[in-house]
Motif scaffolding. Sequence first.
Motif, PDB file in Angstrom:
ATOM      1  N   UNK A 106       0.846  -1.197   0.000  1.00 28.92           N
ATOM      2  CA  UNK A 106       0.000   0.000   0.000  1.00 28.92           C
ATOM      3  C   UNK A 106       0.879   1.244   0.000  1.00 28.92           C
ATOM      4  N   UNK A 107       0.408   2.269  -0.708  1.00 26.26           N
ATOM      5  CA  UNK A 107       1.118   3.540  -0.711  1.00 26.26           C
ATOM      6  C   UNK A 107       2.304   3.563  -1.650  1.00 26.26           C
ATOM      7  N   UNK A 108       3.301   4.345  -1.291  1.00 20.19           N
ATOM      8  CA  UNK A 108       4.430   4.628  -2.172  1.00 20.19           C
ATOM      9  C   UNK A 108       5.248   3.394  -2.522  1.00 20.19           C
ATOM     10  N   UNK A 109       5.163   2.361  -1.705  1.00 15.53           N
ATOM     11  CA  UNK A 109       5.938   1.150  -1.968  1.00 15.53           C
ATOM     12  C   UNK A 109       5.472   0.447  -3.245  1.00 15.53           C
ATOM     13  N   UNK A 110       4.222   0.720  -3.668  1.00 13.39           N
ATOM     14  CA  UNK A 110       3.681   0.164  -4.919  1.00 13.39           C
ATOM     15  C   UNK A 110       3.652   1.274  -5.962  1.00 13.39           C
ATOM     16  N   UNK A 111       4.313   1.093  -7.075  1.00 10.34           N
ATOM     17  CA  UNK A 111       4.410   2.143  -8.080  1.00 10.34           C
ATOM     18  C   UNK A 111       3.495   1.913  -9.269  1.00 10.34           C
ATOM     19  N   UNK A 112       3.210   3.014  -9.988  1.00  5.96           N
ATOM     20  CA  UNK A 112       2.530   2.899 -11.265  1.00  5.96           C
ATOM     21  C   UNK A 112       1.173   3.539 -11.371  1.00  5.96           C
ATOM     22  N   UNK A 113       0.453   3.704 -10.268  1.00  7.99           N
ATOM     23  CA  UNK A 113      -0.912   4.223 -10.364  1.00  7.99           C
ATOM     24  C   UNK A 113      -0.951   5.621 -10.952  1.00  7.99           C
ATOM     25  N   UNK A 114       0.060   6.430 -10.668  1.00  8.46           N
ATOM     26  CA  UNK A 114       0.103   7.802 -11.157  1.00  8.46           C
ATOM     27  C   UNK A 114       1.119   8.011 -12.268  1.00  8.46           C
ATOM     28  N   UNK A 115       1.694   6.922 -12.779  1.00  7.60           N
ATOM     29  CA  UNK A 115       2.677   7.072 -13.841  1.00  7.60           C
ATOM     30  C   UNK A 115       3.932   7.775 -13.374  1.00  7.60           C
ATOM     31  N   UNK A 116       4.612   8.452 -14.297  1.00 12.17           N
ATOM     32  CA  UNK A 116       5.889   9.076 -13.937  1.00 12.17           C
ATOM     33  C   UNK A 116       5.732  10.521 -13.471  1.00 12.17           C
ATOM     34  N   UNK A 117       4.478  10.998 -13.320  1.00  7.80           N
ATOM     35  CA  UNK A 117       4.311  12.406 -12.943  1.00  7.80           C
ATOM     36  C   UNK A 117       2.917  12.618 -12.341  1.00  7.80           C
ATOM     37  N   UNK A 118       2.800  12.520 -11.035  1.00  8.00           N
ATOM     38  CA  UNK A 118       1.486  12.566 -10.391  1.00  8.00           C
ATOM     39  C   UNK A 118       0.952  13.990 -10.283  1.00  8.00           C
ATOM     40  N   UNK A 119      -0.371  14.112 -10.336  1.00  7.84           N
ATOM     41  CA  UNK A 119      -1.035  15.391 -10.110  1.00  7.84           C
ATOM     42  C   UNK A 119      -0.983  15.738  -8.622  1.00  7.84           C
ATOM     43  N   UNK A 120      -1.144  17.021  -8.257  1.00 10.77           N
ATOM     44  CA  UNK A 120      -1.272  17.392  -6.854  1.00 10.77           C
ATOM     45  C   UNK A 120      -2.419  16.621  -6.199  1.00 10.77           C
ATOM     46  N   UNK A 121      -2.242  16.246  -4.955  1.00 11.42           N
ATOM     47  CA  UNK A 121      -3.207  15.505  -4.128  1.00 11.42           C
ATOM     48  C   UNK A 121      -3.235  14.018  -4.442  1.00 11.42           C
ATOM     49  N   UNK A 122      -2.538  13.566  -5.475  1.00  8.34           N
ATOM     50  CA  UNK A 122      -2.711  12.192  -5.907  1.00  8.34           C
ATOM     51  C   UNK A 122      -1.873  11.181  -5.128  1.00  8.34           C
ATOM     52  N   UNK A 123      -0.782  11.593  -4.500  1.00  9.60           N
ATOM     53  CA  UNK A 123      -0.037  10.626  -3.703  1.00  9.60           C
ATOM     54  C   UNK A 123      -0.793  10.311  -2.420  1.00  9.60           C
ATOM     55  N   UNK A 124      -1.397  11.311  -1.792  1.00 14.35           N
ATOM     56  CA  UNK A 124      -2.275  11.020  -0.657  1.00 14.35           C
ATOM     57  C   UNK A 124      -3.441  10.153  -1.110  1.00 14.35           C
ATOM     58  N   UNK A 125      -3.984  10.458  -2.277  1.00 17.71           N
ATOM     59  CA  UNK A 125      -5.123   9.690  -2.778  1.00 17.71           C
ATOM     60  C   UNK A 125      -4.732   8.230  -2.998  1.00 17.71           C
ATOM     61  N   UNK A 126      -3.565   7.998  -3.575  1.00 17.24           N
ATOM     62  CA  UNK A 126      -3.100   6.635  -3.778  1.00 17.24           C
ATOM     63  C   UNK A 126      -2.872   5.934  -2.438  1.00 17.24           C
ATOM     64  N   UNK A 127      -2.292   6.647  -1.479  1.00 22.11           N
ATOM     65  CA  UNK A 127      -2.063   6.051  -0.157  1.00 22.11           C
ATOM     66  C   UNK A 127      -3.371   5.580   0.465  1.00 22.11           C
ATOM     67  N   UNK A 128      -4.374   6.456   0.441  1.00 22.62           N
ATOM     68  CA  UNK A 128      -5.632   6.118   1.107  1.00 22.62           C
ATOM     69  C   UNK A 128      -6.367   5.003   0.376  1.00 22.62           C
ATOM     70  N   UNK A 129      -6.468   5.101  -0.955  1.00 25.86           N
ATOM     71  CA  UNK A 129      -7.201   4.097  -1.729  1.00 25.86           C
ATOM     72  C   UNK A 129      -6.515   2.739  -1.653  1.00 25.86           C
ATOM     73  N   UNK A 130      -5.198   2.720  -1.849  1.00 28.49           N
ATOM     74  CA  UNK A 130      -4.476   1.443  -1.811  1.00 28.49           C
ATOM     75  C   UNK A 130      -4.460   0.868  -0.407  1.00 28.49           C
ATOM     76  N   UNK A 131      -4.363   1.722   0.609  1.00 28.88           N
ATOM     77  CA  UNK A 131      -4.417   1.252   1.988  1.00 28.88           C
ATOM     78  C   UNK A 131      -5.763   0.641   2.317  1.00 28.88           C
ATOM     79  N   UNK A 132      -6.826   1.270   1.821  1.00 25.91           N
ATOM     80  CA  UNK A 132      -8.182   0.762   2.056  1.00 25.91           C
ATOM     81  C   UNK A 132      -8.353  -0.622   1.431  1.00 25.91           C
ATOM     82  N   UNK A 133      -7.886  -0.779   0.196  1.00 27.90           N
ATOM     83  CA  UNK A 133      -8.006  -2.064  -0.490  1.00 27.90           C
ATOM     84  C   UNK A 133      -7.117  -3.113   0.180  1.00 27.90           C
ATOM     85  N   UNK A 134      -5.884  -2.747   0.503  1.00 28.37           N
ATOM     86  CA  UNK A 134      -4.967  -3.696   1.134  1.00 28.37           C
ATOM     87  C   UNK A 134      -5.497  -4.153   2.492  1.00 28.37           C
ATOM     88  N   UNK A 135      -6.032  -3.210   3.279  1.00 32.34           N
ATOM     89  CA  UNK A 135      -6.582  -3.566   4.581  1.00 32.34           C
ATOM     90  C   UNK A 135      -7.769  -4.503   4.455  1.00 32.34           C
TER      91      UNK A 135
END
Length: 564
Positions: free
Chosen positions: A529-558
């Motif tokens: 979950x989070x930054x340890x898994x790459x690719x959801x935002x490609x090579x250049x994430x939009x603002x707010x998207x790393x938090x978004x990836x953390x929360x969404x991936x954490x929710x699914x992983x949990x």
Amino acid sequence: MSKYPVKAFGHNGEIDLTVDVEDRKINDISVDRHAETPAIFKQVFGKLKDNILEEQSFKIDAIAGASQMTQSILDSADKVVKEQGYDFPAPVRPAKKERTLTTDVLVVGSGGAGLVAACRALSLGKRVVLVEKNGYLGGATLLNGSNVTATGSKTAKEIFGAGADQDSPERLVDDIARECEHTNYPELSRLLANNIGAAIDFIADFADLDYQRAQTQTPEHSVQRQIELPSSSSYEFITKVASAFERKGGTILTDCRVEGLLQDADGTLTGLWCEGKDGKAKIYAKSVILASGGYGAKAYNEGWNEGVDYYGPLTATGDSYTFTKGLHLKAHDLDWYKVYPHGLEVEPGIAKLTTYASKLATDMGALYVNQNGQRIVNESDVYTTLRNQVLKQPGRVAYLLMDQRTWDEVYKLLVLHDFSAQEIAGYLASDGKKRPIVVKGSLQEVAQKAGVDPAGLAKTVADYQGYAAQGNDPEFGRAPEFLHQFEGDTFYLIEQRDRFATSLGGYMADESMHLLNKDNQPVAHLYGAGEVVGGANGHDSMPSMMNSWSFASGFVAGTSAARD
């Protein structure tokens, strides 16, 4: 009661403290001034102070993850009181013992991804242990704002009303792909977009978070979907979520650095073992979630990109790539990093972010100029355009020019996000003689102090004043609503340097956040979950998207780990 001043040194400079001693007892140690990252310092110093008062000694362990700063405080305070005739001996420490714990779900890392994953698994009735190598919580999330996207959530409907209907998971995926030039991994982008709404609603309810419309709705997002907490600070998120997790039965172990795997006879993962100041801990679990963050500090230490400053935690060293080596996990795109504009270089190679303040400044009419005093960009363009133009300038530095009216508002946001009033006063007092460049004066004075061509800057301002009066920018096409004439004769010129922290590559995961091995097979009982898994935002994430990836991936992983 006797009070003694103490001077120690932290990551960002001098720390002034006062030690209160009476009847050979340490009554208090308080901070008078510091320039450390507030979200980290609040936790670290609070824990250090509690330990000092409990042990009645300064000869105690420093706090993991902030050892240089906390050791300086301990050594400096001990030296001062010794000079006053006090000697507080080191406490007698019990022998370190090996502990064994058993749980249903073990989560590694206390950033946004780890906390959301842990809370989700706990909410599904599982026993959950979360381990953190540092002596404080939050990981890289602590250095972000609290802003996140709310696509598909009840929270978005409450905040944006009918406007929320303009958004959809499909639209968010399209925005992600456009921003990163279609380098994203679509299946992970869809996982993000389809689950961020549920994740936001879940964690807001679990930890009683009162989200509101974000102050800044950045143009990379095609609709208004960015939300944040009232403080705009991730410190609020981390502390409230961690408190709710423990209150509801979760266990958090800090200063517990993962060193290796626990496996049964056939190599199946059964847990992890950790080490810290209290010794070794073996933690057996039915499932493990790696939310251990990225490797930005490793990239910084190896000189990844000269002229692009690092602003992440120095503890982001990619530990999981060492302790999971025997699992042969599939990793990809390890040369991807997110580079942002909007930074002040507070020490060589190290920056603090000014994103919120810089964005507000340009909304109010501030200009980006180079050393020749010339504008370099449409100041209201997307962050990637600003970033790329800064990289093209001599020394990879640009300057933000603003008037007193704008500075007064910018100052408030600098203090809100990561800077102290004392720090800013010190920058201004240096008058451009050392970095970071933050100067005040007449137009000619700020140019001279910052090493910018005065004649070039004067012409730029004169031209711009005309553009603003006409409501038309023939040079860069800046939108009329952001063309505001400068007011008065006092100006501020502030450096802007590109900065990075987030690594965008990483391990590969499937639709349930199972981590995959090099044969593209899911590793039993292991999730990411989070930054340890790459690719959801490609090579250049939009603002707010790393938090978004953390929360969404954490929710699914949990969710997945709880059902394992």
